[in-house]
Design an enzyme around this catalytic site. Structure first.
Site, PDB file in Angstrom:
ATOM      1  N   CYS A  72       0.695  -1.134  -0.116  1.00  0.00           N
ATOM      2  CA  CYS A  72       0.124  -0.108   0.006  1.00  0.00           C
ATOM      3  C   CYS A  72       0.892   0.987  -0.064  1.00  0.00           C
ATOM      4  O   CYS A  72       0.632   2.079  -0.729  1.00  0.00           O
ATOM      5  CB  CYS A  72      -0.871   0.008   1.224  1.00  0.00           C
ATOM      6  SG  CYS A  72      -0.248   0.460   2.960  1.00  0.00           S
ATOM      7  N   HIS A 111      -2.462   2.073   6.984  1.00  0.00           N
ATOM      8  CA  HIS A 111      -2.827   1.776   5.632  1.00  0.00           C
ATOM      9  C   HIS A 111      -2.807   3.366   4.956  1.00  0.00           C
ATOM     10  O   HIS A 111      -3.192   4.186   5.777  1.00  0.00           O
ATOM     11  CB  HIS A 111      -4.158   1.223   5.193  1.00  0.00           C
ATOM     12  CG  HIS A 111      -4.595   1.181   3.466  1.00  0.00           C
ATOM     13  ND1 HIS A 111      -3.803   0.552   2.838  1.00  0.00           N
ATOM     14  CD2 HIS A 111      -5.536   1.789   3.174  1.00  0.00           C
ATOM     15  CE1 HIS A 111      -4.216   0.691   1.766  1.00  0.00           C
ATOM     16  NE2 HIS A 111      -5.423   1.372   1.717  1.00  0.00           N
ATOM     17  N   ASP A 126      -7.103   4.911  -4.005  1.00  0.00           N
ATOM     18  CA  ASP A 126      -6.591   4.125  -3.200  1.00  0.00           C
ATOM     19  C   ASP A 126      -6.367   2.822  -4.258  1.00  0.00           C
ATOM     20  O   ASP A 126      -7.237   2.204  -4.496  1.00  0.00           O
ATOM     21  CB  ASP A 126      -7.279   3.558  -2.031  1.00  0.00           C
ATOM     22  CG  ASP A 126      -6.595   2.477  -1.390  1.00  0.00           C
ATOM     23  OD1 ASP A 126      -5.259   2.418  -1.637  1.00  0.00           O
ATOM     24  OD2 ASP A 126      -7.093   1.696  -0.339  1.00  0.00           O
TER      25      ASP A 126
END
Length: 284
Positions: A72, A111, A126
């Site tokens: 991520c 995250h 994202d």
């Protein structure tokens, strides 16, 4: 302002995007879709003893020119530079992952997320959540069911944080809570060190790879288990038997440019230290 060393054209070529470069909502949708399909989510460098680096030169060398994916922090840092190079205004955020947990679980913020501020409103971008990363931008507003190229998604308010949910079959399943405050890159460095080196984190011991597939499918790999999940919620699963199958899947289905020795090393670590049962819902 984007870094002067960012190679915008190389990034666009890597993700196969040749559309408009105007910083609009339509362009944002297309960029998210292209990037997420082209650059797989993966954390295999951690298995190889390489803590991911978040500086721009390393991100480009690995994911643009090296033919690899990232997890991520790597994915969204690279995507942020791409968006900035096109003129988007970005606010960097963090989220608390609650996939497979209670929706109000007291989870740390590990995250990375992006808020893209547009005339239409603030949108979530994202490309780094793996098996359920949104494949389009999502308006950061609670209570609205939003269509994506894959699952319908929405936000609900939980303890003052917008919580992303995906509709899988007929059930709304929660993914992460968005912390509505800007974050500094130094905070991502701390998170990266924790997730990349902590012995209890799953990345050192397990082969974890994911990407969206054709026809609204999602493809995930957790150690020997490869899953193709369809938009209906049904899934096909198979288990890899030998090194040749690992090479075929990692290079073919996920598009990862890895050497035989790298793949062999990941298999060795997995066999010695990896989870033996079904994956956590976060990686299923």
């Amino acid at each position: 302002m984007t870094a002067a060393s960012f190679d915008q054209q190389a990034w666009l070529d890597r993700i196969g995007y040749n559309g408009s470069r105007e910083p609009t909502l339509c362009t944002l949708h297309q960029l998210i879709f292209a990037h997420s399909h082209a650059i797989a989510y993966e954390s295999l460098d951690i298995m190889l003893g390489r803590t991911p680096r978040l500086d721009l030169a390393s991100l480009q060398r690995k994911m643009i020119f090296g033919g690899r994916g990232g997890y991520c922090l790597e994915q969204n840092m690279l995507f942020r530079e791409g968006l900035r190079s096109l003129g988007y205004k970005i606010t960097s955020l963090q989220g608390r992952v609650v996939r497979g947990m209670a929706i109000d679980a007291p989870c740390p913020a590990i995250h990375m997320l992006l808020q893209v501020d547009l005339p239409d409103g603030p949108y979530l971008a994202d490309v780094g959540f793996g098996n359920l990363a949104p494949t389009s931008a999502l308006l950061l507003r609670e209570g609205i069911e939003q269509a994506t190229p894959h699952e319908p998604m929405r936000f609900i308010n939980v303890v003052g944080e917008l919580t992303l949910q995906a509709k899988l079959r007929d059930t709304w399943e929660h993914i992460y809570r968005v912390i509505p405050y800007p974050r500094y890159d130094a905070e991502y460095e701390i998170t990266n060190w924790y997730t990349g080196t902590h012995p209890d984190a799953p990345y050192q011991s397990n082969i974890i790879v994911a990407r969206p597939g054709p026809n609204r499918t999602r493809i995930t790999m957790f150690n020997r288990r490869v899953t193709v999940r369809y938009a209906t919620g049904e899934a096909d699963r198979r288990h890899l038997k030998d090194e040749a199958e690992f090479r075929s899947v990692l290079r073919g289905e996920f598009g990862l440019n890895m050497t035989d020795n790298e793949i062999r090393s990941c298999i060795d670590v997995m066999e010695r230290k990896g989870e033996k049962g079904a994956p956590h819902p976060f990686f299923a």
